[in-house]
Design an enzyme around this catalytic site. Structure first.
Site, PDB file in Angstrom:
ATOM      1  N   GLU A 194       0.823  -1.218   0.000  1.00 48.63           N
ATOM      2  CA  GLU A 194       0.000   0.000   0.000  1.00 48.63           C
ATOM      3  C   GLU A 194       0.857   1.269   0.000  1.00 48.63           C
ATOM      4  O   GLU A 194       0.637   2.182   0.798  1.00 48.63           O
ATOM      5  CB  GLU A 194      -0.970  -0.013   1.191  1.00 48.63           C
ATOM      6  CG  GLU A 194      -1.982  -1.142   1.102  1.00 48.63           C
ATOM      7  CD  GLU A 194      -3.084  -1.083   2.140  1.00 48.63           C
ATOM      8  OE1 GLU A 194      -2.850  -0.525   3.221  1.00 48.63           O
ATOM      9  OE2 GLU A 194      -4.167  -1.616   1.858  1.00 48.63           O
TER      10      GLU A 194
ATOM     11  N   GLU B 166     -12.717  -1.799  12.046  1.00 46.93           N
ATOM     12  CA  GLU B 166     -12.646  -1.068  10.774  1.00 46.93           C
ATOM     13  C   GLU B 166     -13.791  -1.446   9.834  1.00 46.93           C
ATOM     14  O   GLU B 166     -14.408  -0.584   9.220  1.00 46.93           O
ATOM     15  CB  GLU B 166     -11.300  -1.335  10.087  1.00 46.93           C
ATOM     16  CG  GLU B 166     -11.202  -0.695   8.712  1.00 46.93           C
ATOM     17  CD  GLU B 166      -9.863  -0.929   8.023  1.00 46.93           C
ATOM     18  OE1 GLU B 166      -8.942  -1.504   8.634  1.00 46.93           O
ATOM     19  OE2 GLU B 166      -9.742  -0.521   6.849  1.00 46.93           O
TER      20      GLU B 166
ATOM     21  N   ASP C  84      -8.504  -8.771   3.995  1.00 44.29           N
ATOM     22  CA  ASP C  84      -8.241  -7.660   4.915  1.00 44.29           C
ATOM     23  C   ASP C  84      -9.298  -7.523   6.006  1.00 44.29           C
ATOM     24  O   ASP C  84     -10.140  -6.633   5.915  1.00 44.29           O
ATOM     25  CB  ASP C  84      -8.151  -6.351   4.106  1.00 44.29           C
ATOM     26  CG  ASP C  84      -7.679  -5.190   4.953  1.00 44.29           C
ATOM     27  OD1 ASP C  84      -7.208  -5.431   6.068  1.00 44.29           O
ATOM     28  OD2 ASP C  84      -7.777  -4.036   4.500  1.00 44.29           O
TER      29      ASP C  84
HETATM   30  C1  GCV Z   1      -2.596   0.667   8.482  1.00 41.53           C
HETATM   31  C2  GCV Z   1      -6.180  -1.774   5.503  1.00 41.53           C
HETATM   32  C3  GCV Z   1      -6.567  -0.527   6.236  1.00 41.53           C
HETATM   33  C4  GCV Z   1      -5.398   0.435   6.341  1.00 41.53           C
HETATM   34  C5  GCV Z   1      -4.244  -0.307   7.033  1.00 41.53           C
HETATM   35  C6  GCV Z   1      -3.902  -1.545   6.216  1.00 41.53           C
HETATM   36  C7  GCV Z   1      -2.805  -2.366   6.877  1.00 41.53           C
HETATM   37  O1  GCV Z   1      -5.923  -1.500   4.170  1.00 41.53           O
HETATM   38  O2  GCV Z   1      -7.643   0.089   5.589  1.00 41.53           O
HETATM   39  O3  GCV Z   1      -5.800   1.539   7.100  1.00 41.53           O
HETATM   40  O4  GCV Z   1      -3.123   0.518   7.180  1.00 41.53           O
HETATM   41  O5  GCV Z   1      -5.038  -2.351   6.106  1.00 41.53           O
HETATM   42  O6  GCV Z   1      -3.148  -3.311   7.566  1.00 41.53           O
HETATM   43  O7  GCV Z   1      -1.654  -2.050   6.715  1.00 41.53           O
END
Ligand code: GCV
Length: 691
Positions: free
Chosen positions: A268, A369, A341
């Site tokens: 990411e 989340e 995720d």
């Molecule tokens: C900390 C998901 C979440 C992100 C998070 C990522 C991860 O994509 O939306 O906020 O980033 O996971 O676990 O690194």
């Protein structure tokens, strides 16, 4: 109408400030202690905490004596952190083991479990909370206020209020066996490695130390470049190797028991060894070598996926399994419970058990989340239990995720488990009174990965709501009523709550169909031009006039091949694939006949409807228990359940009306009709957050 709303808000706010006082203490509420003698030959800051906790909280015959016996060489049935309880005696191999024993004794007294003949050892050596806290004080995916650790670069001075909070945090964690904290976000700012920040890290570590909690830091792989000290972060470059080993030396000179690094690399947008043409193993090993002289570890995340044509669910396995055996023994690969995720439901990640010569740890997400933030009441323990008990068959029957990660099957140099924290500055820590149960559950499962969610919910409710122990003991009627009218129904509500969320959000294996705006409401349609497809819901649900679901079978993306037999065949075969994973692995026509005879479309509708009905039933359960709890928590949860119910209806309407455009089938007439227009929900998408 507006005025009424205002009155309700004022009442609720007033209630929540009283509430603040009540639930800030978490599961460690006041007790009426007996005056007891606590005897320990040894003394240390950790044992002093044990003594004080016992003096302040032990309920028993006044004048009785509690002994603490720490014997490093004896107690051969104990691990370093383990303890034994027998006739008011706590035995352990270490001071921290004795403190865990003290908390267990006190917990058992309150929950009415035996306090003698108890031998307890943790499942994992390292039981860690990951805080996604940014240095400016914000918390990524945090729904309970700002960070308890960071307030921005102009507020690095440690205040008495910081210290008080860190003490309370440490005590709460220690009481449930957590022994590590990663105190900054995995999307890490390189600044955390500079002296000003490290001094604050030291202050936190000093407070957490007597509670047996080590500090870890998330690091940005390109820190030497980002801090403008080197022109490369290539892990095989001598200057880079020496930069990290100097940095590690500096950290240990300030924090001698520092735990190590957590790394989100090549994921990411975060930099990683791939930027320099190196592998995950080369990157992780470079950091591991720097940490090795100090017994530090690297937790290297397997949460990697790139925007290519490959099914996202396959990518972590594809990238990591070829590296099995290539990592240093102080590297642990940190794997999210599922392949995508932290969705409301995912099958277990096929990486568990597949890396036989590498230490692997589970990463759970405690912060909600994708499960309604701190507005929805969702007890996550059943989800984690489902993952831990999943059989990977990687080493024959019984190779559960728990056993593949706790050292029972593979000879792991280190064992660990992590949970992404839901803690913030909110006075009740977690935003929702019941979200505290998820923090508690994570700690309890990290200690004992075989615990049942039923027991955890039972304990948490007794500890968090059952304030009047004396009254319970002396008044059998009261105790029976409390159990029948409060404990049993509320426990059942907790245990059903995760399945309810799956039902009204993403049933039958659907996943990643939430709104992009904050991951809270529904958004199965969301796919703006230019956004990478694996961030959009249509990529995951694949709905069209022919059907719905992601074909990951052997004929499809082939992701199912990453599972070991017989799991592979079970998921691949429609006749044996569990309904709960159906659309995760299969793309099916709308009129596909389910095992119970319903069409797939009808089954989908019934699941959404059931989810809404379940939340409605939670509201009824909750309204009935008012006499048994304080009015402040009662009102707060009542209000949140109303929001949750409204949001569940929105999820149901949005998903059914959206998918109906493809199925062109009627919503079964025995379920409630939609109350929203799809176009209104879509137009309002960015305001969908009801809170
Ligand atoms: C900390 C998901 C979440 C992100 C998070 C990522 C991860 O994509 O939306 O906020 O980033 O996971 O676990 O690194």
């Amino acid at each position: 109408m507006k005025k009424l709303n205002l009155i309700i808000i004022v009442v609720v706010l007033a209630a929540s400030s009283v509430q603040a006082q009540i639930s800030h203490e978490l599961w460690l509420g006041e007790q009426t202690p007996a005056a007891v003698n606590v005897v320990s030959v040894k003394s240390s800051p950790t044992l002093e905490i044990a003594k004080k906790e016992l003096q302040d909280r032990f309920v028993g015959t006044p004048g009785s004596t509690i002994r603490i016996l720490v014997d490093k060489k004896g107690n051969n049935d104990l691990k370093t952190d383990g303890y034994k309880l027998d006739n008011n005696t706590i035995k352990a191999k270490s001071d921290i083991g004795a403190l865990y024993g003290a908390y267990a004794l006190l917990r058992r007294q309150q929950t009415g479990e035996p306090v003698s003949g108890v031998v307890s050892n943790p499942s994992y050596e390292r039981r860690i909370l990951d805080h996604w806290d940014n240095l400016d004080g914000s918390v990524e995916r945090g729904y309970a206020g700002n960070s308890i650790f960071w307030h921005g670069k102009d507020s690095l001075a440690v205040l008495p209020s910081d210290r008080k909070l860190w003490h309370e945090y440490a005590r709460a964690n220690c009481s449930i066996g957590i022994n590590g904290s990663v105190i900054n976000n995995v999307n890490a700012s390189p600044l955390v490695l500079t002296d000003a920040y490290l001094q604050r890290v030291k202050a936190i570590a000093d407070i957490l130390r007597p509670y047996g909690i080590k500090i870890y830091l998330s690091v940005n792989f390109a820190s030497p470049v980002a801090l403008k000290e080197l022109s490369t972060a290539d892990p095989l470059d001598g200057k880079v190797i020496s930069w990290w080993s100097q940095k590690v030396k500096e950290i240990y000179s300030i924090i001698p028991d520092f735990g190590g690094f957590l790394v989100k690399a090549s994921s990411e947008g975060q930099p990683g060894p791939q930027n320099y043409g190196r592998s995950h193993a080369e990157g992780a090993n470079m950091l591991a070598d720097a940490l090795k002289p100090y017994d530090g570890i690297v937790m290297w995340r397997a949460f990697v996926y790139t925007a290519n044509d490959e099914d996202r669910a396959k990518q972590a396995y594809a990238e990591f399994t070829p590296l099995d055996g290539k990592f240093r023994d102080n590297v642990i690969i940190q794997v999210k419970n599922g392949p995508i995720d932290f969705q409301p439901r995912e099958p277990f990640s096929p990486l568990f058990g597949a890396m036989k010569k590498t230490s692997v740890m589970v990463e759970f997400q405690i912060t909600q989340e994708y499960l309604g933030h701190s507005t929805h009441l969702v007890f996550l323990s059943p989800m984690w239990e489902e993952c831990l008990k999943s059989d990977t068959y990687q080493n024959g029957k019984g190779s559960t995720v728990a056993k593949c990660t706790d050292g029972s099957i593979y000879d792991q140099a280190h064992t660990a488990i992590a949970g992404v924290s839901n803690i913030g500055l909110d006075s009740n820590w977690c935003g929702h009174p019941f979200a505290q149960a998820n923090w508690y559950a994570f700690g309890r499962l990290a200690w004992n990965n075989e615990l049942a969610s039923e027991q955890i919910a039972d304990e948490w409710l007794k500890l968090s709501f059952h304030k009047d122990a004396a009254k319970m003991k002396n008044n059998l009627d009261y105790a029976a009523n409390w159990s029948r009218h409060f404990l049993q129904p509320v426990k059942q509500m907790m245990l059903d709550s995760r399945e309810a969320a799956v039902n009204y959000m993403m049933p039958l294996g659907l996943h990643h169909i939430m709104s992009a705006n904050g991951h809270y409401g529904p958004g199965p349609w969301w796919a703006p031009k230019g956004v990478r497809s694996d961030w959009t819901p249509p990529y995951y649900h694949q709905a069209d006039k022919n059907g719905i679901g992601f074909d990951r079978t052997i004929q499809g993306s082939g992701a199912v091949r990453q599972y070991h037999e017989p799991v592979l065949s079970k998921f691949n075969n429609l006749a044996t694939c569990p309904d709960k994973y159906l659309l995760w692995f299969h793309h099916l026509p709308w009129n596909y006949k389910m095992k119970d005879g319903h069409t797939l479309w009808d089954a989908l509708c019934y699941h959404y409807d059931k989810g809404v009905k379940q939340v409605r039933s939670f509201q009824k359960i909750w309204d009935r228990v008012a006499p048994f709890i304080d009015s402040s928590r009662f009102l707060e949860v009542q209000m949140k359940l109303r929001y949750q119910c409204a949001n569940a209806i929105l999820w149901k309407d949005a998903c059914l009306l959206y998918f109906q455009q493809f199925s062109r089938m009627a919503i079964p007439y025995d379920i409630e009709r939609p109350v929203h227009m799809l176009k209104d929900i879509r137009a309002d998408e960015f305001k969908v957050r009801i809170k």
